[in-house]
Design a protein around this motif. Structure first.
Motif, PDB file in Angstrom:
ATOM      1  N   ILE A  17       0.840  -1.198   0.000  1.00  0.00           N
ATOM      2  CA  ILE A  17       0.000   0.000   0.000  1.00  0.00           C
ATOM      3  C   ILE A  17       0.874   1.246   0.000  1.00  0.00           C
ATOM      4  O   ILE A  17       0.655   2.173  -0.781  1.00  0.00           O
ATOM      5  CB  ILE A  17      -0.969   0.014   1.204  1.00  0.00           C
ATOM      6  N   TYR A  19       0.982   3.797  -3.051  1.00  0.00           N
ATOM      7  CA  TYR A  19       0.532   5.148  -2.714  1.00  0.00           C
ATOM      8  C   TYR A  19       1.575   6.174  -3.147  1.00  0.00           C
ATOM      9  O   TYR A  19       1.235   7.226  -3.685  1.00  0.00           O
ATOM     10  CB  TYR A  19       0.256   5.265  -1.219  1.00  0.00           C
ATOM     11  N   ASN A  20       2.846   5.871  -2.918  1.00  0.00           N
ATOM     12  CA  ASN A  20       3.909   6.788  -3.330  1.00  0.00           C
ATOM     13  C   ASN A  20       3.952   6.967  -4.846  1.00  0.00           C
ATOM     14  O   ASN A  20       4.372   8.013  -5.332  1.00  0.00           O
ATOM     15  CB  ASN A  20       5.268   6.310  -2.819  1.00  0.00           C
ATOM     16  N   GLY A  24      -0.558   8.049  -5.531  1.00  0.00           N
ATOM     17  CA  GLY A  24      -1.284   8.935  -4.632  1.00  0.00           C
ATOM     18  C   GLY A  24      -2.572   8.310  -4.129  1.00  0.00           C
ATOM     19  O   GLY A  24      -2.663   7.097  -3.976  1.00  0.00           O
ATOM     20  N   GLU A  25      -3.569   9.151  -3.914  1.00  0.00           N
ATOM     21  CA  GLU A  25      -4.828   8.702  -3.314  1.00  0.00           C
ATOM     22  C   GLU A  25      -5.784   8.085  -4.334  1.00  0.00           C
ATOM     23  O   GLU A  25      -6.978   8.357  -4.324  1.00  0.00           O
ATOM     24  CB  GLU A  25      -5.499   9.874  -2.604  1.00  0.00           C
ATOM     25  N   ARG A  26      -5.294   7.250  -5.177  1.00  0.00           N
ATOM     26  CA  ARG A  26      -6.128   6.547  -6.159  1.00  0.00           C
ATOM     27  C   ARG A  26      -6.393   5.155  -5.590  1.00  0.00           C
ATOM     28  O   ARG A  26      -5.790   4.165  -5.975  1.00  0.00           O
ATOM     29  CB  ARG A  26      -5.441   6.521  -7.504  1.00  0.00           C
ATOM     30  N   TRP A  27      -7.318   5.119  -4.619  1.00  0.00           N
ATOM     31  CA  TRP A  27      -7.560   3.929  -3.804  1.00  0.00           C
ATOM     32  C   TRP A  27      -7.985   2.729  -4.635  1.00  0.00           C
ATOM     33  O   TRP A  27      -7.613   1.603  -4.317  1.00  0.00           O
ATOM     34  CB  TRP A  27      -8.580   4.242  -2.710  1.00  0.00           C
ATOM     35  N   GLU A  32      -8.473   2.929   1.911  1.00  0.00           N
ATOM     36  CA  GLU A  32      -8.521   4.349   2.252  1.00  0.00           C
ATOM     37  C   GLU A  32      -8.710   4.541   3.759  1.00  0.00           C
ATOM     38  O   GLU A  32      -8.033   5.374   4.371  1.00  0.00           O
ATOM     39  CB  GLU A  32      -9.653   5.038   1.502  1.00  0.00           C
ATOM     40  N   ILE A  56      -4.907   1.112  -6.059  1.00  0.00           N
ATOM     41  CA  ILE A  56      -4.171   0.404  -5.006  1.00  0.00           C
ATOM     42  C   ILE A  56      -4.883  -0.902  -4.674  1.00  0.00           C
ATOM     43  O   ILE A  56      -4.252  -1.956  -4.569  1.00  0.00           O
ATOM     44  CB  ILE A  56      -4.016   1.292  -3.756  1.00  0.00           C
ATOM     45  N   TRP A  73      -5.459   3.738   5.488  1.00  0.00           N
ATOM     46  CA  TRP A  73      -4.446   4.770   5.268  1.00  0.00           C
ATOM     47  C   TRP A  73      -4.746   6.014   6.113  1.00  0.00           C
ATOM     48  O   TRP A  73      -3.858   6.555   6.758  1.00  0.00           O
ATOM     49  CB  TRP A  73      -4.376   5.134   3.790  1.00  0.00           C
TER      50      TRP A  73
END
Length: 73
Positions: A35, A39-40, A43-46, A62, A49, A65
């Motif tokens: 994760i 994420y790095n 980003g916040e594209r759950w 999400e 992921i 996190w």
């Protein structure tokens, strides 16, 4: 009419139980590392992921996190 009131109470109680269960989901060390790495990258594209971790939903990831890495504390 009273039956309708009781059934709506059950729905709200059920949804509250489900949301608290989701936030208490355990993640393995490997999943946590994956994760963080993804994420790095994205980003916040759950959903992206979650697509890399079988059996996990974007919502679970999400919540994990934000509960683990929230900056508001």
């Amino acid at each position: 009419m009273a039956d309708l009131d009781r059934s709506s109470d059950n729905v709200s109680a059920d949804s509250t139980e489900q949301s608290s269960k989701v936030s208490n989901v355990e993640f393995s060390e490997d999943e946590e590392m994956l994760i963080a790495m993804v994420y790095n990258l994205v980003g916040e594209r759950w959903s992206l992921i979650a697509g890399r971790i079988p059996g996990r939903t974007a919502e679970e990831i999400e919540k994990y996190w934000t509960s683990r890495y929230s900056t508001s504390q």
